[in-house]
Design a protein around this motif. Structure first.
Motif, mmCIF file in Angstrom:
data_model
loop_
_atom_site.group_PDB
_atom_site.id
_atom_site.type_symbol
_atom_site.label_atom_id
_atom_site.label_comp_id
_atom_site.label_asym_id
_atom_site.label_seq_id
_atom_site.Cartn_x
_atom_site.Cartn_y
_atom_site.Cartn_z
ATOM 1 N N THR A 49 49.503 19.909 -82.058
ATOM 2 C CA THR A 49 48.149 19.360 -82.083
ATOM 3 C C THR A 49 47.207 20.311 -81.355
ATOM 4 O OG1 THR A 49 48.357 18.133 -79.993
ATOM 5 C CG2 THR A 49 49.092 17.020 -82.004
ATOM 6 N N PRO A 50 45.923 20.267 -81.701
ATOM 7 C CA PRO A 50 44.953 21.117 -80.996
ATOM 8 C C PRO A 50 44.520 20.535 -79.659
ATOM 9 C CG PRO A 50 43.851 19.868 -82.720
ATOM 10 C CD PRO A 50 45.313 19.540 -82.832
ATOM 11 N N LEU A 51 45.009 19.350 -79.306
ATOM 12 C CA LEU A 51 44.580 18.690 -78.083
ATOM 13 C C LEU A 51 45.301 19.264 -76.875
ATOM 14 C CD1 LEU A 51 44.566 14.935 -79.225
ATOM 15 C CD2 LEU A 51 42.619 16.493 -79.063
ATOM 16 N N PRO A 52 44.590 19.464 -75.770
ATOM 17 C CA PRO A 52 45.278 19.813 -74.519
ATOM 18 C C PRO A 52 46.173 18.653 -74.087
ATOM 19 C CG PRO A 52 42.918 20.251 -74.367
ATOM 20 C CD PRO A 52 43.130 19.474 -75.625
ATOM 21 N N ILE A 88 44.579 15.307 -72.511
ATOM 22 C CA ILE A 88 43.926 14.411 -73.458
ATOM 23 C C ILE A 88 44.956 13.708 -74.324
ATOM 24 C CG2 ILE A 88 42.310 14.304 -75.387
ATOM 25 C CD1 ILE A 88 40.841 16.643 -74.212
ATOM 26 N N THR A 146 44.088 21.673 -67.502
ATOM 27 C CA THR A 146 43.356 22.098 -68.689
ATOM 28 C C THR A 146 43.045 23.587 -68.714
ATOM 29 O OG1 THR A 146 41.307 21.440 -67.568
ATOM 30 C CG2 THR A 146 42.285 19.855 -69.092
ATOM 31 N N LEU A 163 37.141 15.401 -70.036
ATOM 32 C CA LEU A 163 38.349 15.930 -70.671
ATOM 33 C C LEU A 163 38.063 16.343 -72.112
ATOM 34 C CD1 LEU A 163 41.145 13.494 -69.415
ATOM 35 C CD2 LEU A 163 41.010 15.940 -68.955
ATOM 36 N N ALA A 164 37.300 15.497 -72.833
ATOM 37 C CA ALA A 164 37.055 15.760 -74.249
ATOM 38 C C ALA A 164 35.969 16.802 -74.480
ATOM 39 C CB ALA A 164 36.685 14.448 -74.952
ATOM 40 N N GLY A 170 36.963 19.992 -71.382
ATOM 41 C CA GLY A 170 38.286 20.607 -71.478
ATOM 42 C C GLY A 170 38.657 21.042 -72.878
ATOM 43 N N LEU A 171 38.353 20.202 -73.863
ATOM 44 C CA LEU A 171 38.743 20.508 -75.243
ATOM 45 C C LEU A 171 38.082 21.762 -75.805
ATOM 46 C CD1 LEU A 171 40.572 19.391 -77.456
ATOM 47 C CD2 LEU A 171 38.641 18.061 -78.321
ATOM 48 N N PRO A 172 36.785 22.008 -75.577
ATOM 49 C CA PRO A 172 36.160 23.212 -76.155
ATOM 50 C C PRO A 172 36.436 24.503 -75.383
ATOM 51 C CG PRO A 172 34.540 21.442 -75.762
ATOM 52 C CD PRO A 172 35.761 21.114 -74.989
ATOM 53 N N TRP A 214 37.962 27.490 -77.363
ATOM 54 C CA TRP A 214 36.968 28.020 -78.304
ATOM 55 C C TRP A 214 35.877 28.768 -77.570
ATOM 56 C CZ3 TRP A 214 31.729 26.977 -78.535
ATOM 57 C CH2 TRP A 214 31.055 27.475 -79.657
#
Length: 536
Positions: free
Chosen positions: A24-27, A30, A132, A398-399, A402-404, A407
Motif C-alpha cells: 500500500t502507499p500508506l505509511p 496511518i 513517518t 498523519l494524512a 505525513g502522507l505527502p 512525494w
C-alpha cells in the motif's frame, strides 16, 4: 475485552499492518490507525478505553528513550538553537493563537479551555515523527532538527497544558508562575533523567566487573532505565517525559561502552523489536478509540466538527510555516546559530521542516488525561470536543503532513546529506589502519611459520579494505568483484552445511538441541558473510 485477548489482537493488528504496508502507499502509522478503526467494529472492541496514566507509563518512556538514544548528540548540540526556537517559542505562540481562535470560533468553549487545547496540539510528537520520516531520504540536519524538536517540545507543551488546565479547572491563573513552573519541571526532569541513567550505567559496569555481564541481564537493565527515570521524575513532581529524553540523550554513545559484542547485539535486537511493537500499539489504540470519541460530540453538526478540525489544522500549519521561515532568516541575518548555506536559508529545506509536523501519542495521552469534572464538581467544559479535536489533529497531520512527504521530497529534488556516509567511510579507513599497525607489530614477534602465515593473511585482508576505501577506483571495483564472488562461495558452502544438517535431523541422527546449536553457528557465519562489499 480481557487484557490478554486485547494484547494479542493488538499484536496481530501490528503484524497485519507490517505485512500490508509493503503493498500500500500508506505509511505504517496511518495504516495502523485504519486497522484500529476497522477493528473497533468487532464485538467487544467498540468500547475500548485507555487509562492515560497507564498509557504514558507503559508506552511512552521506552519509545522516547529509544528515539533520544539514537539521536546523535553532536548533531543535536549543533542544531540546539533552531530546536529551542521551535520547542519553546513556537509552542507558546501556538497555545496563544489556538486559544484565541478556537474561543472565537466556538464561543461555548471558555478561553482557558481553548488554551488547554492549544497546549495539547502544540508539540509535534517524536513517536509519530520518527515513524513517518525514518525511511525517507531526508537531509540529516532536517532529520535531527525535526526529531530533536519533537523530543524537547513535549516539556514546554506539557508545562503549558498543566497551567491552562489549572486555569480551566479553578478559574485562577497567574502569569508570574509560568517561568518558575517551567524551570522546576524541565530542570528537575533533566537532572533526574541524567542521574538515573548514570546510576544504571554504573550498576551494569559493576556487574560486568563481577562477571555478571550476561547479555540478557544487561539488556533488561537497559530497558528499565526509561521506566526508572519516568517514575522517579513523577515522584518528585517534575517532568517525567523530559527525564526520559534526558536519559536517552545522555546514554547516546555511552551505553555500548564496556559491553561485550553479544550484549550489544542482543540489546540492539531487543530495542528494535520494542520500538516497532510499542509504536504500532500506539497507533492501533488511536484507531480503536476514534469511534468512541465521535459519540461524545454527536450534539455538534458533522459539518461544524469538520470545519473546526480543518481550521485548527490550517492554523497550526500557518503558524509553523511562518515561524520556521521567519526564525531561519533572523538567525541567518544575526549570525545566531546558523548552520546552513552562506547564501541564506534554502526554501526547500524550510518547507520540509515546516511540513514535518506530525502529532501522535503524546497529544492523545494528554487529551485523555483531562479530568471529567473540575474543582467545583461540575463537568469539565467541552471536554469531549477538546478530545475530539486533538484526535482529529493527529489524523489530519498523519494524512496531510505525513502522507505527502515522500512525494514532496521527490518534487523538491532534495536528497539526503552525504556527510554521514563520508564520516563512515573515513572511520572505516582509520580503524583499518589501526588494525594494520597492530597486526604488523605483533607479527614480528611470531616464530611459528603457521602463525606468521595467518598474520600475513590478516594483513592482506586489512590492506584490501584500505584499497576498497581509498585505492584506485578501478582496482577497488575489481577487488569488490572478487570479494562478492568469494562471498557467494562462502554462502553456497554454508547452504550445503545447513541442508546436510537438516537431513541428519530428519533421519533422527541428531536431536533438536544439536540442530539449534549448530544452526545458530551457521546463522552467525551467514550474517558475517552477507556483509556488503563496500564494508570490506
Amino acid at each position: 475485552m480481557p487484557l490478554i485477548e486485547l494484547s494479542l489482537l493488538l499484536l496481530l493488528a501490528i503484524a497485519v499492518g507490517g505485512a500490508l504496508v509493503h503493498w500500500t502507499p500508506l505509511p505504517l502509522p496511518i495504516l495502523l490507525v485504519v486497522l484500529g478503526v476497522v477493528a473497533s467494529f468487532l464485538p467487544g472492541l467498540d468500547g475500548i478505553e485507555v487509562d492515560p496514566e497507564l498509557f504514558l507509563l507503559l508506552f511512552i518512556p521506552p519509545i522516547l528513550f529509544a528515539d533520544a538514544w539514537t539521536l546523535p548528540r553532536r548533531d543535536f548540540v549543533r542544531a540546539l538553537k533552531p530546536v529551542l526556537l521551535l520547542a519553546l517559542g513556537l509552542v507558546v505562540l501556538t497555545v496563544l493563537a489556538v486559544g484565541y481562535l478556537m474561543h472565537w470560533l466556538i464561543p461555548a468553549m471558555p478561553l482557558a479551555v481553548a488554551f488547554t487545547l492549544g497546549a495539547i496540539v502544540s508539540p509535534t510528537d517524536a513517536v509519530a515523527t520518527v515513524a513517518t520520516t525514518q525511511l525517507l531520504p531526508l537531509p540529516a540536519r532536517i532529520v535531527h532538527i525535526v526529531n530533536a524538536e519533537s523530543l524537547l517540545n513535549d516539556a514546554s507543551g506539557l508545562v503549558a497544558f498543566k497551567l491552562a488546565l489549572a486555569a480551566a479547572a479553578t478559574g485562577l491563573f497567574s502569569s508570574t508562575t509560568v517561568a518558575g513552573d517551567f524551570v522546576h519541571l524541565a530542570g528537575g526532569g533533566i537532572l533526574v533523567g541524567v542521574s538515573v541513567e548514570w546510576f544504571g550505567r554504573e550498576l551494569r559496569q559493576r556487574l560486568i566487573r563481577l562477571h555478571a555481564g550476561d547479555p540478557v541481564l544487561q539488556t533488561l537493565l537497559t530497558v528499565l532505565i526509561p521506566y526508572g527515570a519516568y517514575l522517579a521524575a513523577e515522584a518528585l513532581q517534575v517532568s517525567g517525559i523530559l527525564a526520559v529524553v534526558a536519559a536517552g540523550l545522555w546514554a547516546s554513545g555511552q551505553e555500548a561502552k564496556g559491553l561485550s559484542a553479544d550484549a550489544r547485539q542482543h540489546a540492539r535486537e531487543v530495542w528494535r523489536m520494542l520500538s516497532y511493537v510499542l509504536n504500532g500499539v500506539v497507533f492501533v489504540l488511536l484507531g480503536l478509540q476514534l469511534r468512541r470519541m465521535l459519540t461524545g460530540v454527536d450534539h455538534f453538526a458533522p459539518l461544524d466538527l469538520a470545519l473546526y478540525a480543518l481550521a485548527l489544522w490550517l492554523l497550526l500549519m500557518v503558524l509553523r510555516i511562518a515561524w520556521v521561515w521567519t526564525s531561519a532568516h533572523l538567525r541567518f541575518r544575526l549570525h545566531w546559530g546558523w548552520g546552513g548555506d552562506a547564501s541564506g536559508p534554502d526554501p526547500r529545506r524550510l518547507l520540509l521542516v515546516s511540513w514535518a509536523a506530525v502529532r501522535g501519542s503524546i497529544t492523545l495521552a494528554t487529551a485523555l488525561s483531562i479530568p471529567t469534572v473540575i474543582a467545583s464538581g461540575t463537568p469539565f467544559p467541552e471536554r469531549d470536543l477538546v478530545v475530539f479535536l486533538a484526535a482529529a489533529t493527529i489524523i489530519l497531520t498523519l494524512a496531510l503532513n505525513g502522507l505527502p512527504l515522500p512525494w514532496l521530497i521527490r518534487k523538491l529534488a532534495l536528497n539526503s546529506d552525504d556527510q554521514p556516509a563520508h564520516e563512515e567511510h573515513a572511520a572505516r579507513a582509520a580503524i583499518a589502519r589501526a588494525a594494520l599497525a597492530k597486526v604488523a607489530v605483533a607479527s614480528r614477534e611470531l616464530d611459528d611459520p603457521e602463525d606468521r602465515a595467518f598474520a600475513e593473511q590478516l594483513l592482506a585482508r586489512y590492506q584490501g579494505k584500505l584499497e576498497l576505501l581509498e585505492g584506485d577506483p578501478g582496482h577497488a571495483q575489481l577487488r569488490a568483484t572478487h570479494i562478492a564472488l568469494r562471498r557467494q562461495l562462502r554462502l553456497a558452502a554454508i547452504g550445503a552445511e545447513r541442508q546436510r544438517l537438516h537431513e541428519l535431523h530428519a533421519a533422527d541422527a541428531i536431536n533438536d538441541e544439536t540442530l539449534r546449536i549448530i544452526e545458530e553457528e551457521l546463522d552467525e557465519r551467514e550474517l558475517v558473510s552477507m556483509i556488503s562489499v563496500d564494508r570490506g
